[in-house]
Design an enzyme around this catalytic site. Structure first.
Site, PDB file in Angstrom:
ATOM      1  N   LYS A 259      39.110   1.355 -27.002  1.00  0.00           N
ATOM      2  CA  LYS A 259      39.149   2.692 -27.832  1.00  0.00           C
ATOM      3  C   LYS A 259      40.364   3.698 -27.269  1.00  0.00           C
ATOM      4  O   LYS A 259      40.814   3.382 -26.110  1.00  0.00           O
ATOM      5  CB  LYS A 259      37.826   3.461 -27.558  1.00  0.00           C
ATOM      6  CG  LYS A 259      36.493   2.900 -28.316  1.00  0.00           C
ATOM      7  CD  LYS A 259      35.605   3.832 -28.052  1.00  0.00           C
ATOM      8  CE  LYS A 259      34.131   3.018 -28.488  1.00  0.00           C
ATOM      9  NZ  LYS A 259      34.065   3.325 -30.044  1.00  0.00           N
ATOM     10  N   ARG A 333      26.231  -3.753 -33.376  1.00  0.00           N
ATOM     11  CA  ARG A 333      25.413  -4.491 -34.060  1.00  0.00           C
ATOM     12  C   ARG A 333      24.957  -5.863 -33.635  1.00  0.00           C
ATOM     13  O   ARG A 333      23.951  -6.517 -34.074  1.00  0.00           O
ATOM     14  CB  ARG A 333      26.207  -4.571 -35.474  1.00  0.00           C
ATOM     15  CG  ARG A 333      27.487  -5.366 -35.162  1.00  0.00           C
ATOM     16  CD  ARG A 333      28.455  -4.844 -36.573  1.00  0.00           C
ATOM     17  NE  ARG A 333      28.997  -3.492 -36.327  1.00  0.00           N
ATOM     18  CZ  ARG A 333      29.883  -2.920 -37.495  1.00  0.00           C
ATOM     19  NH1 ARG A 333      30.272  -3.793 -38.291  1.00  0.00           N
ATOM     20  NH2 ARG A 333      30.279  -1.545 -37.269  1.00  0.00           N
TER      21      ARG A 333
END
Length: 484
Positions: A259, A333
């Site tokens: 990120k 996920r």
């Protein structure tokens, strides 16, 4: 200190419309409060205050705060109970003013809804300052009068549950590691005889063949934990449980798909799903809700080490499906895939997972509401009705086959962890991915990325991690316990 509510009359004649507690106090001081208010200019607008000193020896400082319209109820346009929201906001503002005066105790006008008043007081005063030498003075809110004590206490428990989630989310990632998170929740549940907490180590996770979860965890030096909580509130311990599943990434660097550094510190709260569902179970236990709840939280860090997932790697989930990891920053996920597979072992009445899953959810709804993807209209109705009462709103999002095709059209594996059209419908393709690991007929996925933090949008929460939607999950469980 004392906080009293006053309704807006809708006229500019200055005539204050007190709550019953305000009327009683005004009589106690021979009408001085009403007289002083009328001298202070136009009537108080919603959330605005006036402070008076020396009116009564028991209450050296009295804060009068505007509640808005007297009979405000459910606002169909806003999808919440406006009256309750007005009370929460007004009481929070009033209590903070007492705190600024460094008065250690405040009595709070129930304003016609003691639960909402308690929530406003306890949520409004909370601030994470554990690691600061200089702390704000602690203020203890109490109910003014005794008529609504039970409702007040219920509101305190609801708000303390959300504050627990806020505490866990706000704490630095070196203070709340996977192990420390699990230990903190275990300690909170220690006093309840009908709760069992299992802190599952890496060896157990491996034995369960949770390859997707382990693939994320292996990039960090912190060992992963699978936290499993069993709350047996139902008279029949064999009743089908409500299963809560929460994403527990205690720090998310993005892994190899790193990120940007700006704002990365906020990723200490990427375990917000685990924080809210575990806090909801702590609250359910404190309320002694008559239903069984199981909480599951896969806990780990997502870090960019030499052992970390690489873009293009293929991993195998608990149900045997293979997953192409096209973006290592779509890691939540992967954890949830294995946890959802495991959730099917419990003959669940419903499975509800919560996760700070996608930036796309924040783009879609901002901080206004939690996005809900569900295969069950029955489940949606209960979540929606609960959110109207709590003011912590939910909004239904699509689970179309359109999105499923975008994650199952994958060159190397059964599914890809990102949609093939990259950013398009990112929250929806993430939900479609999770759906590939669900066979239960009542399942909901709550994407809480947009409601993770609060700047100034929710006036009764200070700036920082929000702990949303803990109260909605609790209210939902309470409704489910009453639903035959």
């Amino acid at each position: 200190g004392l906080v009293l509510g006053v309704y807006s009359s809708g006229k500019d004649d200055g005539a204050a419309q007190f709550t019953s507690a305000g009327d009683a106090f005004d009589r106690l001081v021979s009408g001085k409060l009403r007289a002083l208010l009328s001298l202070c200019g136009p009537p108080l607008k919603k959330g605005k205050t006036r402070i008076f000193h020396g009116l009564h020896q028991d209450f050296p400082s009295v804060v009068v705060v505007g509640l808005g319209k007297k009979n405000a109820g459910i606002n169909e346009q806003e999808n919440w109970n406006e009256g309750k929201e007005n009370i929460r906001t007004a009481v929070a503002v009033g209590c903070r003013q007492i705190q600024d005066l460094e008065i250690p105790c405040v009595e709070v006008d129930p304003c016609g809804d003691a639960q909402a008043a308690a929530e406003g007081a306890v949520l409004g005063l909370h601030e994470y300052n554990e690691l600061k030498q200089k702390k704000k003075p602690v203020v203890t809110p109490q109910l003014h009068g005794s008529a609504e004590g039970q409702a007040w206490q219920k509101g305190v428990i609801y708000a303390e549950g959300q504050n627990l989630a806020r505490y866990l989310m706000e704490a630095p990632a070196n203070y709340i590691t996977p192990v420390k998170f699990a230990e903190h929740i275990e300690q909170k549940l220690r006093t309840f005889s009908n709760v069992k907490v299992h802190i599952r180590p890496e060896s157990w996770i491996t034995a369960q063949e949770m390859g997707a979860f382990l693939s994320v965890a292996k990039g960090s030096a912190e060992p992963p934990i699978f936290l499993e909580i069993h709350y047996l509130g139902s008279a029949n311990s064999d009743d089908s449980p409500l299963v809560f599943v929460g994403k527990g990434v205690t720090f998310d660097s993005g892994g190899i798909s790193l990120k940007p550094s700006s704002g990365m510190d906020a990723m200490r709260a990427d375990m917000g799903g685990a924080a809210t569902v575990c806090s909801a179970i702590v609250t359910a236990a404190a309320l002694n809700l008559p239903l069984n709840i199981i909480g599951l939280a896969p806990l780990c860090e997502n870090m960019p080490s030499g052992k970390a997932n690489k873009p293009g790697d293929v991993v195998r989930a608990k149900n045997g499906k293979t997953i192409q990891v096209d973006n290592t920053d779509a890691e939540g996920r992967l954890l949830l895939a294995d946890a959802l597979c495991y959730a099917h072992n419990f003959n669940a009445r419903a499975i509800v997972n919560a996760a700070t899953l996608t930036g796309a959810m924040d783009v879609a709804l901002g901080s206004a509401a939690t996005g809900v993807f569900t295969n069950s209209s029955w489940l949606w109705a209960h979540l929606y009705e609960a959110s109207i009462l709590t003011g912590d709103r939910v909004w239904r999002m699509p689970l179309f086959e359109h999105y499923t095709k975008q994650v199952t059209d994958c060159p190397l594996a059964d599914v890809s962890n990102i949609g093939k059209y990259s950013r398009a419908g990112g929250a929806c393709t993430a939900a479609a991915f999770l759906k590939e690991f669900v066979t239960a007929s009542h399942w909901a996925h709550l994407d809480i990325a947009g409601v993770m933090s609060n700047k100034d949008e929710v006036p009764y929460l200070r700036k920082g991690m929000a702990g949303r939607p803990t109260r909605t999950l609790v209210e939902f469980a309470a409704r489910l316990s009453q639903d035959s």
